[in-house]
Design a protein around this motif. Structure first.
Motif, PDB file in Angstrom:
ATOM      1  N   LEU A 172       0.825  -1.202   0.000  1.00  0.00           N
ATOM      2  CA  LEU A 172       0.000   0.000   0.000  1.00  0.00           C
ATOM      3  C   LEU A 172       0.865   1.261   0.000  1.00  0.00           C
ATOM      4  O   LEU A 172       0.582   2.214  -0.722  1.00  0.00           O
ATOM      5  CB  LEU A 172      -0.936  -0.003   1.204  1.00  0.00           C
ATOM      6  N   ALA A 173       1.941   1.261   0.775  1.00  0.00           N
ATOM      7  CA  ALA A 173       2.837   2.420   0.810  1.00  0.00           C
ATOM      8  C   ALA A 173       3.491   2.646  -0.552  1.00  0.00           C
ATOM      9  O   ALA A 173       3.610   3.792  -1.009  1.00  0.00           O
ATOM     10  CB  ALA A 173       3.900   2.214   1.885  1.00  0.00           C
ATOM     11  N   ILE A 174       3.894   1.584  -1.209  1.00  0.00           N
ATOM     12  CA  ILE A 174       4.512   1.709  -2.534  1.00  0.00           C
ATOM     13  C   ILE A 174       3.504   2.266  -3.540  1.00  0.00           C
ATOM     14  O   ILE A 174       3.834   3.133  -4.351  1.00  0.00           O
ATOM     15  CB  ILE A 174       5.078   0.349  -2.996  1.00  0.00           C
ATOM     16  N   VAL A 175       2.257   1.797  -3.473  1.00  0.00           N
ATOM     17  CA  VAL A 175       1.222   2.287  -4.381  1.00  0.00           C
ATOM     18  C   VAL A 175       0.960   3.774  -4.142  1.00  0.00           C
ATOM     19  O   VAL A 175       0.840   4.554  -5.093  1.00  0.00           O
ATOM     20  CB  VAL A 175      -0.071   1.454  -4.219  1.00  0.00           C
ATOM     21  N   VAL A 176       0.896   4.185  -2.886  1.00  0.00           N
ATOM     22  CA  VAL A 176       0.654   5.595  -2.578  1.00  0.00           C
ATOM     23  C   VAL A 176       1.806   6.463  -3.072  1.00  0.00           C
ATOM     24  O   VAL A 176       1.591   7.515  -3.686  1.00  0.00           O
ATOM     25  CB  VAL A 176       0.421   5.779  -1.061  1.00  0.00           C
ATOM     26  N   VAL A 177       3.049   6.050  -2.816  1.00  0.00           N
ATOM     27  CA  VAL A 177       4.205   6.824  -3.284  1.00  0.00           C
ATOM     28  C   VAL A 177       4.217   6.884  -4.814  1.00  0.00           C
ATOM     29  O   VAL A 177       4.492   7.938  -5.397  1.00  0.00           O
ATOM     30  CB  VAL A 177       5.518   6.210  -2.734  1.00  0.00           C
ATOM     31  N   ALA A 178       3.910   5.783  -5.474  1.00  0.00           N
ATOM     32  CA  ALA A 178       3.882   5.790  -6.947  1.00  0.00           C
ATOM     33  C   ALA A 178       2.779   6.717  -7.467  1.00  0.00           C
ATOM     34  O   ALA A 178       2.990   7.436  -8.435  1.00  0.00           O
ATOM     35  CB  ALA A 178       3.666   4.363  -7.463  1.00  0.00           C
ATOM     36  N   ALA A 179       1.613   6.723  -6.825  1.00  0.00           N
ATOM     37  CA  ALA A 179       0.518   7.600  -7.257  1.00  0.00           C
ATOM     38  C   ALA A 179       0.877   9.058  -7.061  1.00  0.00           C
ATOM     39  O   ALA A 179       0.615   9.900  -7.939  1.00  0.00           O
ATOM     40  CB  ALA A 179      -0.751   7.248  -6.497  1.00  0.00           C
ATOM     41  N   VAL A 180       1.506   9.399  -5.945  1.00  0.00           N
ATOM     42  CA  VAL A 180       1.927  10.787  -5.713  1.00  0.00           C
ATOM     43  C   VAL A 180       2.977  11.208  -6.708  1.00  0.00           C
ATOM     44  O   VAL A 180       2.929  12.315  -7.260  1.00  0.00           O
ATOM     45  CB  VAL A 180       2.427  10.946  -4.255  1.00  0.00           C
ATOM     46  N   ALA A 181       3.930  10.351  -6.992  1.00  0.00           N
ATOM     47  CA  ALA A 181       4.966  10.663  -7.956  1.00  0.00           C
ATOM     48  C   ALA A 181       4.377  10.831  -9.353  1.00  0.00           C
ATOM     49  O   ALA A 181       4.766  11.750 -10.105  1.00  0.00           O
ATOM     50  CB  ALA A 181       6.045   9.563  -7.969  1.00  0.00           C
ATOM     51  N   TRP A 182       3.423   9.987  -9.712  1.00  0.00           N
ATOM     52  CA  TRP A 182       2.787  10.083 -11.036  1.00  0.00           C
ATOM     53  C   TRP A 182       2.015  11.393 -11.188  1.00  0.00           C
ATOM     54  O   TRP A 182       2.078  12.049 -12.212  1.00  0.00           O
ATOM     55  CB  TRP A 182       1.868   8.875 -11.232  1.00  0.00           C
ATOM     56  N   LEU A 183       1.301  11.785 -10.122  1.00  0.00           N
ATOM     57  CA  LEU A 183       0.559  13.045 -10.167  1.00  0.00           C
ATOM     58  C   LEU A 183       1.490  14.260 -10.180  1.00  0.00           C
ATOM     59  O   LEU A 183       1.225  15.254 -10.848  1.00  0.00           O
ATOM     60  CB  LEU A 183      -0.385  13.146  -8.970  1.00  0.00           C
ATOM     61  N   ALA A 184       2.611  14.190  -9.464  1.00  0.00           N
ATOM     62  CA  ALA A 184       3.536  15.302  -9.385  1.00  0.00           C
ATOM     63  C   ALA A 184       4.295  15.486 -10.713  1.00  0.00           C
ATOM     64  O   ALA A 184       4.591  16.607 -11.123  1.00  0.00           O
ATOM     65  CB  ALA A 184       4.517  15.109  -8.235  1.00  0.00           C
ATOM     66  N   LEU A 185       4.626  14.378 -11.363  1.00  0.00           N
ATOM     67  CA  LEU A 185       5.412  14.454 -12.587  1.00  0.00           C
ATOM     68  C   LEU A 185       4.536  14.518 -13.839  1.00  0.00           C
ATOM     69  O   LEU A 185       5.045  14.786 -14.927  1.00  0.00           O
ATOM     70  CB  LEU A 185       6.352  13.255 -12.678  1.00  0.00           C
ATOM     71  N   GLY A 186       3.266  14.264 -13.691  1.00  0.00           N
ATOM     72  CA  GLY A 186       2.378  14.175 -14.861  1.00  0.00           C
ATOM     73  C   GLY A 186       1.818  15.450 -15.357  1.00  0.00           C
ATOM     74  O   GLY A 186       2.034  16.555 -15.206  1.00  0.00           O
TER      75      GLY A 186
END
Length: 66
Positions: free
Chosen positions: A52-66
């Motif tokens: 769950l932590a990995i999914v949350v970090v990946a989602a935040v990174a995707w939104l920040a870089l997207g």
């Protein structure tokens, strides 16, 4: 103050003194040895939390870089 004299039924109060109470408790049912729970590897909750932590970090990174 505790009264350790026998009552009308002939029973005494084992809580009257610590030594008498311990003797009363030790005379009870035999104690069973408790074995520690078997550990068969990492817990499911720990694995789910890490995923769950990995999914949350990946989602935040995707939104920040997207």
């Amino acid at each position: 103050m505790a009264h350790n004299t026998p009552g009308p039924e002939g029973n005494y109060d084992p809580a009257g003194s610590t030594q008498m109470f311990r003797a009363f408790v030790d005379d009870g049912a035999p104690r069973r040895r408790q074995e520690p729970p078997a550990r068969s590897g990492p817990r499911v909750g720990l694995i789910a939390g890490v995923v769950l932590a990995i999914v949350v970090v990946a989602a935040v990174a995707w939104l920040a870089l997207g």
